[in-house]
Design a protein around this motif. Structure first.
Motif, short mmCIF file in Angstrom:
data_model
loop_
_atom_site.label_atom_id
_atom_site.label_comp_id
_atom_site.label_asym_id
_atom_site.label_seq_id
_atom_site.Cartn_x
_atom_site.Cartn_y
_atom_site.Cartn_z
N ILE A 1 2.18 4.87 -3.58
CA ILE A 1 2.68 4.32 -2.32
C ILE A 1 1.80 4.75 -1.15
CG2 ILE A 1 4.61 4.45 -0.67
CD1 ILE A 1 6.48 4.35 -3.11
N LEU A 2 1.30 5.97 -1.18
CA LEU A 2 0.38 6.44 -0.15
C LEU A 2 -0.82 5.50 -0.02
CD1 LEU A 2 -1.04 8.47 1.76
CD2 LEU A 2 -1.78 9.72 -0.28
N ALA A 3 -1.42 5.16 -1.14
CA ALA A 3 -2.60 4.28 -1.12
C ALA A 3 -2.26 2.91 -0.55
CB ALA A 3 -3.16 4.14 -2.53
N LYS A 4 -1.12 2.36 -0.93
CA LYS A 4 -0.76 1.00 -0.49
C LYS A 4 -0.37 0.97 0.99
CE LYS A 4 0.33 -0.81 -5.03
NZ LYS A 4 -1.00 -1.46 -5.06
N VAL A 5 0.32 2.03 1.45
CA VAL A 5 0.65 2.10 2.88
C VAL A 5 -0.63 2.19 3.70
CG1 VAL A 5 1.70 3.52 4.68
CG2 VAL A 5 2.92 3.12 2.54
N ALA A 6 -1.57 3.02 3.25
CA ALA A 6 -2.84 3.20 3.96
C ALA A 6 -3.66 1.91 3.97
CB ALA A 6 -3.64 4.32 3.32
N GLN A 7 -3.48 1.08 2.93
CA GLN A 7 -4.21 -0.18 2.86
C GLN A 7 -3.60 -1.26 3.75
OE1 GLN A 7 -4.14 -0.91 -1.35
NE2 GLN A 7 -5.51 0.81 -1.79
N GLY A 8 -2.48 -0.93 4.38
CA GLY A 8 -1.89 -1.84 5.36
C GLY A 8 -0.73 -2.67 4.86
N TYR A 9 -0.28 -2.45 3.63
CA TYR A 9 0.84 -3.22 3.11
C TYR A 9 2.15 -2.75 3.74
CZ TYR A 9 -2.35 -4.91 -0.52
OH TYR A 9 -3.39 -5.49 -1.18
N SER A 10 3.06 -3.68 3.97
CA SER A 10 4.37 -3.35 4.52
C SER A 10 5.26 -2.78 3.42
CB SER A 10 5.03 -4.60 5.11
OG SER A 10 5.37 -5.51 4.06
N ASN A 11 6.36 -2.16 3.82
CA ASN A 11 7.30 -1.61 2.84
C ASN A 11 7.82 -2.71 1.91
OD1 ASN A 11 6.99 0.87 4.02
ND2 ASN A 11 8.93 0.84 5.14
N LYS A 12 8.09 -3.88 2.47
CA LYS A 12 8.60 -4.99 1.67
C LYS A 12 7.56 -5.45 0.65
CE LYS A 12 10.60 -9.63 2.01
NZ LYS A 12 10.98 -10.74 2.92
N GLU A 13 6.30 -5.53 1.08
CA GLU A 13 5.23 -5.95 0.17
C GLU A 13 5.03 -4.94 -0.96
OE1 GLU A 13 2.28 -8.49 3.15
OE2 GLU A 13 2.21 -6.29 3.16
N ILE A 14 5.10 -3.65 -0.61
CA ILE A 14 4.95 -2.60 -1.62
C ILE A 14 6.10 -2.66 -2.62
CG2 ILE A 14 4.87 -0.11 -2.01
CD1 ILE A 14 3.63 0.14 0.80
N ALA A 15 7.30 -2.89 -2.10
CA ALA A 15 8.48 -2.98 -2.97
C ALA A 15 8.32 -4.12 -3.98
CB ALA A 15 9.74 -3.19 -2.13
N ARG B 1 1.27 6.76 10.96
CA ARG B 1 0.51 5.95 10.02
C ARG B 1 -1.00 6.19 10.14
NH1 ARG B 1 2.52 0.99 7.70
NH2 ARG B 1 0.93 0.07 6.37
N PRO B 2 -1.55 6.30 11.38
CA PRO B 2 -2.98 6.62 11.48
C PRO B 2 -3.35 7.93 10.79
CG PRO B 2 -2.18 5.78 13.57
CD PRO B 2 -0.98 5.97 12.71
N LYS C 1 -6.10 8.24 7.77
CA LYS C 1 -7.20 9.21 7.81
C LYS C 1 -7.20 10.08 6.55
CE LYS C 1 -7.40 9.60 12.85
NZ LYS C 1 -7.15 10.49 14.01
N PHE C 2 -5.99 10.53 6.16
CA PHE C 2 -5.87 11.35 4.95
C PHE C 2 -6.35 10.57 3.73
CE2 PHE C 2 -3.66 12.90 1.22
CZ PHE C 2 -3.81 14.28 1.31
N ALA C 3 -5.91 9.31 3.63
CA ALA C 3 -6.28 8.47 2.48
C ALA C 3 -7.79 8.24 2.43
CB ALA C 3 -5.53 7.14 2.55
N MET C 4 -8.39 8.08 3.58
CA MET C 4 -9.85 7.89 3.63
C MET C 4 -10.59 9.12 3.13
SD MET C 4 -10.40 5.77 7.20
CE MET C 4 -12.18 5.67 6.97
N LYS C 5 -10.13 10.29 3.57
CA LYS C 5 -10.76 11.54 3.13
C LYS C 5 -10.64 11.72 1.62
CE LYS C 5 -10.03 14.12 7.43
NZ LYS C 5 -9.30 15.26 8.07
#
Length: 217
Positions: free
Chosen positions: A161-175, A201-202, A206-210
Motif C-alpha cells: 500500500i505504501l508503494a501504491k499511495v506514493a505512486q499517486g493512487y487513491s484509496n478507492k483505486e488501491i482497494a 503524503r509528500p 520522499k520515503f518511497a523514493m529513497k
C-alpha cells in the motif's frame, strides 16, 4: 476497586466476562459495548480504569482503531486486548495502538484476572507465547541492525500500500486493485505512516523514493 468496561460484539462473551468479574476480586464492571464506536461513547461517559477490548468487531470501529482513539481520549485508562488471534501482526499493532496488555480468549480465568490486576496497576501484560514472540522479534531486529520505524518493520500488505499511495493512487483505486475495502486501505495507510513516523503524503513519497519504490519512465 478496578472499574472495567467490557467491549465485545458477542453478547454471550460479554455476559460471561461480566459474571466472572463483576463484584469479585476487587473489580466492578461498570459497562459494556458491542463495537468500537459504542466503546468510545461509554468510556467517555463512565471513565473506567480498564477496558477489555476485542479486536474483531464487524460493525462500527474495530478494536485496534478504537484502542488508538481511546488512548487519545483517556490516556490514563489501561486497555487489555482480549482476542482469539494468536498472531504477531495483531500483537504488534495492538501494542503500537497503545494497548497495555494482550491475552487470548482461550487463557484460563486466573490469567485474565492477573492481566487485569497488572495493567490496572500501571504495568504491561502479555500472555507467555506473545512475550516469547516479542522477544524473539526484538532479538532478530537487533541482530539485523533494524529498529522500529524502518521499512522492514512494515507488513507485506503495508509495503504494498505504501508503494501504491506514493505512486499517486487513491484509496478507492488501491482497494479495487488489491480486492479489499477502502476502510482496510485507510487502516493500513494510517498504521504504516505511524510506524514510519510520517505525517503527510509528500513525506511518504520522499520515503518511497529513497527506498527505490518509485520508477519513472
Amino acid at each position: 476497586m478496578v472499574r472495567i468496561l467490557v467491549v465485545d460484539d458477542h453478547a454471550i462473551v460479554r455476559s460471561g466476562l461480566i459474571m466472572l468479574l463483576h463484584g469479585k476480586h476487587g473489580m466492578d464492571v461498570v459497562g459494556e459495548a458491542a463495537d468500537g464506536d459504542e466503546a468510545l461513547s461509554k468510556a467517555d461517559e463512565l471513565r473506567p480504569n480498564v477496558i477489555l477490548m476485542d479486536l474483531s468487531m464487524p460493525h462500527g470501529k474495530d478494536g485496534l482503531t478504537a484502542t488508538a482513539e481511546l488512548k487519545k481520549l483517556l490516556p490514563d485508562t489501561a486497555i487489555l486486548i482480549l482476542t482469539m488471534h494468536d498472531d504477531e501482526e495483531y500483537l504488534f499493532r495492538a501494542i503500537h495502538a497503545g494497548a497495555s496488555g494482550y491475552i487470548l480468549k482461550s487463557a484460563p480465568h486466573e490469567e485474565l484476572l492477573t492481566a487485569i490486576r497488572h495493567i490496572a496497576a500501571g504495568n504491561a501484560y502479555l500472555h507467555p507465547s506473545a512475550t516469547k514472540r516479542l522477544m524473539s522479534d526484538y532479538m532478530d531486529k537487533m541482530k539485523n541492525g533494524e529498529h522500529a520505524g524502518t521499512y522492514e518493520s512494515l507488513s507485506d500488505r503495508e509495503k504494498e500500500i505504501l508503494a501504491k499511495v506514493a505512486q499517486g493512487y487513491s484509496n478507492k483505486e488501491i482497494a479495487e486493485m488489491l480486492v479489499i475495502s477502502v476502510k482496510t486501505v485507510e487502516s493500513h495507510k494510517s498504521n504504516l505512516m505511524d510506524k514510519l513516523e510520517l505525517r503527510t503524503r509528500p513525506d511518504l513519497v520522499k520515503f518511497a523514493m529513497k527506498k527505490g519504490l518509485l520508477s519513472f519512465e
